[in-house]
Design an enzyme around this catalytic site. Structure first.
Site, PDB file in Angstrom:
ATOM      1  N   CYS A 231      12.183  -6.504  -0.203  1.00 54.07           N
ATOM      2  CA  CYS A 231      12.684  -7.432   0.805  1.00 54.07           C
ATOM      3  C   CYS A 231      14.101  -7.279   0.670  1.00 54.07           C
ATOM      4  O   CYS A 231      14.809  -7.004  -0.261  1.00 54.07           O
ATOM      5  CB  CYS A 231      12.416  -8.949  -0.013  1.00 54.07           C
ATOM      6  SG  CYS A 231      13.250  -9.925   1.070  1.00 54.07           S
TER       7      CYS A 231
ATOM      8  N   CYS B  80      16.297 -10.247  -0.881  1.00 51.28           N
ATOM      9  CA  CYS B  80      16.428 -10.795  -2.307  1.00 51.28           C
ATOM     10  C   CYS B  80      15.899  -9.360  -3.164  1.00 51.28           C
ATOM     11  O   CYS B  80      16.219  -9.902  -4.468  1.00 51.28           O
ATOM     12  CB  CYS B  80      15.568 -11.970  -2.417  1.00 51.28           C
ATOM     13  SG  CYS B  80      13.609 -11.661  -2.581  1.00 51.28           S
TER      14      CYS B  80
ATOM     15  N   CYS C 232       7.965 -12.440   2.360  1.00 54.06           N
ATOM     16  CA  CYS C 232       8.678 -12.230   0.919  1.00 54.06           C
ATOM     17  C   CYS C 232       8.068 -13.293   0.169  1.00 54.06           C
ATOM     18  O   CYS C 232       8.272 -14.599   0.643  1.00 54.06           O
ATOM     19  CB  CYS C 232      10.095 -12.141   1.016  1.00 54.06           C
ATOM     20  SG  CYS C 232      10.741 -12.079  -0.680  1.00 54.06           S
TER      21      CYS C 232
ATOM     22  N   CYS D 109      11.661 -15.504  -1.228  1.00 51.85           N
ATOM     23  CA  CYS D 109      12.529 -16.092  -0.380  1.00 51.85           C
ATOM     24  C   CYS D 109      11.994 -16.220   0.880  1.00 51.85           C
ATOM     25  O   CYS D 109      10.709 -16.121   1.154  1.00 51.85           O
ATOM     26  CB  CYS D 109      13.877 -15.241  -0.309  1.00 51.85           C
ATOM     27  SG  CYS D 109      13.559 -13.823   0.653  1.00 51.85           S
TER      28      CYS D 109
ATOM     29  N   ASP E 257      16.688  20.515   3.049  1.00 52.39           N
ATOM     30  CA  ASP E 257      15.788  20.401   2.037  1.00 52.39           C
ATOM     31  C   ASP E 257      14.382  20.179   2.365  1.00 52.39           C
ATOM     32  O   ASP E 257      14.309  18.999   3.070  1.00 52.39           O
ATOM     33  CB  ASP E 257      16.394  18.934   1.573  1.00 52.39           C
ATOM     34  CG  ASP E 257      15.558  18.838   0.277  1.00 52.39           C
ATOM     35  OD1 ASP E 257      14.707  19.213  -0.104  1.00 52.39           O
ATOM     36  OD2 ASP E 257      16.252  17.489  -0.518  1.00 52.39           O
TER      37      ASP E 257
END
Length: 446
Positions: free
Chosen positions: A218, A221, A240, A243, A354
């Site tokens: 999330c 939160c 979530c 929250c 990379d």
């Protein structure tokens, strides 16, 4: 405009119109970046000067995957509805590339005759060009890990986007992918008018969340998100448990729309361009008509006929993108319409130096189908090792793995292993895509 500014602008225009043909004639590239670099030195405020001439507004399209295809679809929709468009169609999406494209469409006095400027923008330089461009619409497609040696993690990029967008006028329209938790959270925290697109088709869910995901926590939160299902990487239906953060209400209903090209990612591209077109008051029937007749941008599910054989090029430059192209290839293999696949891995500047990202790709899914896999590119043996470690998924399938250091030989071998009624799928990184198109068509970009 002051006389000195006029002189600088005139000189910049001359550079933009004369340098690219010289570069192309010498075989040194497409000439889509250097003119902008020179012009920018001559007139440092050139980007803002050009953008303010666009009559109806500037549309910025930003995200990790899908920028070129979405830009071309939106351009096609607007042009078929009578608008005059300027667009960085070559895909040169850094500042110098944007300036080159805009200058190319001016007259000799530096006058830009365009209703809209559609500019696909690299996600890392996006915060730098928001203010000079003063966009009417910002279209955010997604945020995935891509070239970590340059960009860093997605939450850091999102924070920079928010800082850049927030000061814009409240009349600016922001269009974001609600299926991406990072972008959904960004939209919830912007003061402008925000529209959301995404999928509402549970039948398209993946069986499980891929291991190469970026944003399953999330953004409000930090708790682990509950997914009802995922469509692509971390893009899906979620909320979530700790929250009130949840996927935003969508402003477009995906089951009512067809899609361009193949793959779930192209359904997202379709919805993004369609919602932007609706925001510009283009009739839905006109949008749908264009979608049905749309042709791919170079290398983005582009289909070619080479010596009577069908070839499809699927740009694969990061874990999420390559996982989705593998998903598409496997679906076609299961229909008995594909046997050979050519993978090409380069590590040049446009690709990112990379290449460890290939270990986040689910190559096991490709290998499990068997068939012929040809591999090539600057890092051919890194790719060979990755494929070698994937072969435990073969089960009863038979894999014919062919390693070719020389790209021309690799393409010829792949074509030889493709029957007339099959499609050869080529999965290259960016610089490899340009080389492949050069070999197959004689042109890098059309």
């Amino acid at each position: 405009m002051k006389l000195l500014d006029r002189a600088r602008l005139a000189l910049a225009v001359i550079v933009a119109k004369t340098v690219p043909p010289i570069i192309r004639k010498l075989g040194l590239g497409a000439g889509s970046v250097l003119p902008g670099e020179i012009a920018r030195r001559l007139h440092p405020n050139l980007l803002a000067l050009l953008c303010e001439q666009v009559r109806e507004g500037v549309i910025l399209i930003v995200g990790t995957n899908g920028k070129t295809t979405t830009s071309l679809l939106l351009r096609t929709i607007l042009e078929e509805n009578g608008a005059k468009i300027t667009h960085n169609a070559t895909g040169a999406n850094l500042i110098n590339g944007l300036i080159t494209a805009l200058l190319f469409d001016t007259n000799l006095l530096g006058k830009l005759n365009a209703d809209y400027a559609i500019l696909e923008v690299d996600e890392n330089i996006f915060p730098l060009i928001v203010q000079p461009c003063q966009p009417t619409i910002i279209l955010g497609l997604n945020l995935f890990r891509d070239q970590l040696d340059r960009y860093g993690e997605v939450d850091a990029i999102s924070e920079k986007w928010q800082q850049a967008i927030t000061p814009l006028p409240l009349t600016t329209t922001i269009i974001l992918n609600a299926d991406d938790p990072t972008l959904c959270y960004l939209g919830n925290n912007l003061p402008q008018n925000v529209l959301f697109f995404g999928l509402t088709e549970s039948e398209l869910y993946l069986e499980e969340i891929p291991h190469a995901v970026d944003s399953i926590y999330c953004p409000a939160c930090g708790a682990s998100l509950d997914y009802q299902g995922v469509y692509l990487s971390h893009l899906g239906d979620y909320d979530c448990p700790s929250c009130d953060f949840t996927k935003a209400k969508l402003d477009i209903y995906s089951p009512e729309w067809g899609q361009i090209l193949v793959g779930i990612y192209n359904k997202y591209n379709t919805l993004a361009a369609a919602l932007a077109s609706q925001a510009l008051n283009i009739p839905t029937s006109n949008i749908e008509k264009t979608i049905k007749t749309f042709r791919a941008a170079f290398g983005r599910a582009e289909e070619l006929n080479v010596n009577g054989k069908s070839v499809r090029i699927l740009l694969s430059k990061n874990p999420v993108g390559m996982n989705e192209t593998i998903r598409t290839v496997n679906e076609i293999k299961q229909q008995g319409k594909a046997q050979a696949t050519l993978l090409i891995l380069n590590d040049r500047t446009p690709d990112g130096t990379d290449v460890s990202w290939i270990w986040d790709v689910d190559t096991e899914q490709l290998v499990s189908q068997g068939g012929t896999i040809i591999i090539s590119g600057d890092r051919v043996y890194d790719l060979a090792l990755r494929i070698q470690y994937s072969q435990e998924t073969l089960n009863d399938a038979q894999l014919n793995l062919i390693i070719k250091e020389d790209l021309k030989e690799a393409v010829e071998t792949a074509l030889n292993h493709t029957a007339p009624d099959e499609t050869l799928h080529i999965l290259p990184t960016y610089s490899a895509m340009l080389e492949v198109r050069q070999l197959l068509t004689g042109r890098k970009i059309q």
